[in-house]
Enzyme design. Structure first.
Site, PDB file in Angstrom:
ATOM      1  N   MET A  84      43.532  43.658  46.083  1.00  0.00           N
ATOM      2  CA  MET A  84      42.701  42.649  45.422  1.00  0.00           C
ATOM      3  C   MET A  84      43.514  41.884  44.380  1.00  0.00           C
ATOM      4  O   MET A  84      43.018  41.558  43.308  1.00  0.00           O
ATOM      5  CB  MET A  84      41.488  43.313  44.754  1.00  0.00           C
ATOM      6  CG  MET A  84      40.645  44.080  45.744  1.00  0.00           C
ATOM      7  SD  MET A  84      39.306  44.993  44.966  1.00  0.00           S
ATOM      8  CE  MET A  84      40.149  46.456  44.420  1.00  0.00           C
ATOM      9  N   ASP A 143      30.566  46.124  55.508  1.00  0.00           N
ATOM     10  CA  ASP A 143      30.952  44.964  54.696  1.00  0.00           C
ATOM     11  C   ASP A 143      31.879  44.063  55.484  1.00  0.00           C
ATOM     12  O   ASP A 143      32.132  44.264  56.659  1.00  0.00           O
ATOM     13  CB  ASP A 143      31.564  45.420  53.371  1.00  0.00           C
ATOM     14  CG  ASP A 143      32.795  46.273  53.585  1.00  0.00           C
ATOM     15  OD1 ASP A 143      33.623  45.899  54.434  1.00  0.00           O
ATOM     16  OD2 ASP A 143      32.927  47.319  52.929  1.00  0.00           O
ATOM     17  N   LYS A 170      30.115  41.022  50.361  1.00  0.00           N
ATOM     18  CA  LYS A 170      31.318  40.938  49.540  1.00  0.00           C
ATOM     19  C   LYS A 170      31.482  42.030  48.495  1.00  0.00           C
ATOM     20  O   LYS A 170      32.598  42.321  48.119  1.00  0.00           O
ATOM     21  CB  LYS A 170      31.285  39.605  48.818  1.00  0.00           C
ATOM     22  CG  LYS A 170      31.336  38.450  49.782  1.00  0.00           C
ATOM     23  CD  LYS A 170      31.690  37.197  49.045  1.00  0.00           C
ATOM     24  CE  LYS A 170      32.204  36.159  50.021  1.00  0.00           C
ATOM     25  NZ  LYS A 170      32.661  34.978  49.321  1.00  0.00           N
TER      26      LYS A 170
END
Ligand code: SAH
Length: 485
Positions: free
Chosen positions: A171, A36, A58
């Site tokens: 995140m 990724d 993603k």
């Protein structure tokens, strides 16, 4: 058909060297690599030449729909008999959805192994000089995702605000206003220190430090972008004294343009000095068959490059023929390669140039002696000039050809993307570079060009480029000395 095996691998946060030894071995041996966007290119370079590289972007970081496609790909490739390395940023089980991939593998009765990785949740703070725990400051740390669930479910911030340990959010950039708002709302001191670390452990690492009160302003002001880690707690203040990662020096990227066989040594030295080598060869060395039967007639042999030494000895049958012959080497590197063949050269000129080599040999020979110069097809070696200047009989033998490589323009643009310094170790590499780009240098931007010596510099300038660094000692190492100074 025998099923392949899947390896669910954590690749660490960004710095290539944080890959585990086990992960490296498996990546080197896999038939197929599924990766990724958090995976550095240097890791992909470990793959076998014919390995299939599959980018499935993603999903992993954005929690998106692509996960089904990843699972299906892993299963399909293994059923096709391939050994598959599924390489993920950080650790596969820390918000890495490694578990979902394993469920798919188990369902299809595919064998697998998990190779844990260094998770960004602790290593990225470490690269910012922030320990997640510290005696007297934080006796625990807690790692959260900053995403809400698809159904909008959110953490219980009433409990989180009461925790005394360090809070780490992955995140978390998108929902930072919610995180900060809820922490304050449920009683966390608004002066609590916060750090946001973008692209940690890479050359683009950036750290923004503030408090719960002002961090949202800073995020806006600094235009902070994912991937980033948010760390909240008193430990953030330790950074003041603990910061150590000099990413601006550490991770300069240097382009190595020399022949593939010789590139490795230079690349290793670049890594050892703390920068990142990128190899893109613009020449290829091809050793030739040469006839060395008549060697006895020479009083001296001059070696004009390390490649010449290797090519010469590839052709030589019996080393004893050299016993009464004086030997000159153009520079230290050539001397070192001669020493590999158990020959200590009689002299090296002070200036590493073939003209000086031809001059120096005069001291070791008499008028009309035969002197052999071992050289390449393109080396500047002017026999007639030496013959008339020094009254000896110079001859040359071309022991290898230097073939320029025409590299695809797109490939050059891709390789140059984050290069800081381009190195040239010979005029022919400069020419091949020029020809590959058709003389169109706009992609060079403010990249620096480093040259091994005056002759290469001259070619660089003649072709319309600028020399930023020139070696004082005309060797690859000499060039790196100047660059790193
Ligand atoms: N499995 C990974 C985390 C995947 S979730 C691990 O163990 O590290 C992706 C999030 O990880 C990003 O949004 C970011 O918050 C964090 N992250 C991963 N690598 C990072 C890096 N080099 N710098 C900053 N944050 C990083």
């Amino acid at each position: 058909m025998k099923k392949g095996k899947a390896y669910i691998i954590g690749a660490g946060p960004g710095d290539f060297e944080l890959l585990t030894i086990k992960a490296k071995r498996i990546i080197e041996n896999s038939d197929c690599i599924v990766y990724d966007r958090l995976i550095s290119e240097d890791i992909l370079k470990l793959a076998k030449k014919d390995a299939e590289l599959i980018y499935l972007g993603k999903g992993n970081t954005e929690g998106g729909l692509i996960q089904d496609e990843i699972n299906e790909t892993l299963v399909k490739k293994c059923l096709d008999g391939k050994n598959v390395a599924r390489v993920k940023g950080g650790d596969p089980f820390v918000f890495g959805r490694g578990g979902e991939e394993i469920e798919a593998l188990v369902k299809n009765e595919i064998d697998f192994e998990v190779i844990p990785g260094i998770t960004s949740s602790i290593s990225v703070p470490a690269y910012a000089g922030i320990p997640v725990t510290h005696r007297g400051l934080a006796r625990s740390f807690h790692v959260f995702t900053g995403h809400t669930m698809e159904n909008g479910k959110w953490h219980n911030f009433e409990n989180i605000a009461k925790l005394e340990g360090t809070l780490v959010f992955l995140m978390g950039v998108k929902n930072l206003d919610l995180i900060v708002g809820d922490l304050i709302k449920f009683g966390k001191n608004s002066k609590t220190p916060v750090a946001i670390i973008e692209k940690g452990a890479t050359k683009n690492q950036r750290v923004t430090v503030g408090t719960l009160e002002n961090i949202l302003e800073l995020v806006e002001k600094n235009k902070i972008l994912p991937p980033a880690i948010t760390i909240i707690g008193e430990v953030v203040e330790l950074r003041e004294n603990f910061k150590w990662f000099k990413n601006d020096i550490l991770a300069k990227k240097i382009l190595v343009t020399r022949d593939k066989k010789q590139a490795k040594e230079m690349s290793d030295n670049i890594s050892k000095r703390g920068a990142i080598p990128v190899e893109l060869p613009f020449i290829e060395i091809e050793n030739l068959k040469i006839d060395l039967e008549s060697l006895k007639k020479y009083k001296a042999i001059l070696f004009n490059s390390p490649n010449g030494v290797n090519a010469f000895f590839e052709n030589l049958k019996d080393i004893r023929i050299l016993s009464n012959i004086k030997i000159g080497a153009v520079g230290v590197k050539t001397k070192e390669v001669l020493e590999n063949y158990k020959i200590i050269p009689d002299f090296i000129p002070e200036e590493y140039l073939v003209d000086r080599l031809a001059e120096e040999v005069v001291k070791f020979t008499n008028e009309n002696d035969n002197i052999l110069i071992v050289t390449s097809d393109i080396s500047p070696c002017n026999i007639e000039k030496y013959n008339s200047l020094y009254k000896r009989n110079y001859e040359k033998v071309v022991a290898y050809n230097t073939k320029k490589i025409k590299v695809d323009r797109e490939k050059i643009i891709e390789a140059l993307k984050d290069i800081d310094i381009i190195t040239f170790l010979s005029s022919s590499t400069v020419e091949a570079f020029y020809e590959s780009l058709d003389g169109d240098f706009f992609i060079l931007g403010d990249k620096k060009i480093a040259s091994i010596g005056p002759m290469t510099s001259e070619t660089i300038k003649r072709l319309g480029m600028k020399v930023s660094y020139e070696a004082e000692k005309y060797t690859a190492d000499g060039l790196l000395d100047i660059i790193f100074k």
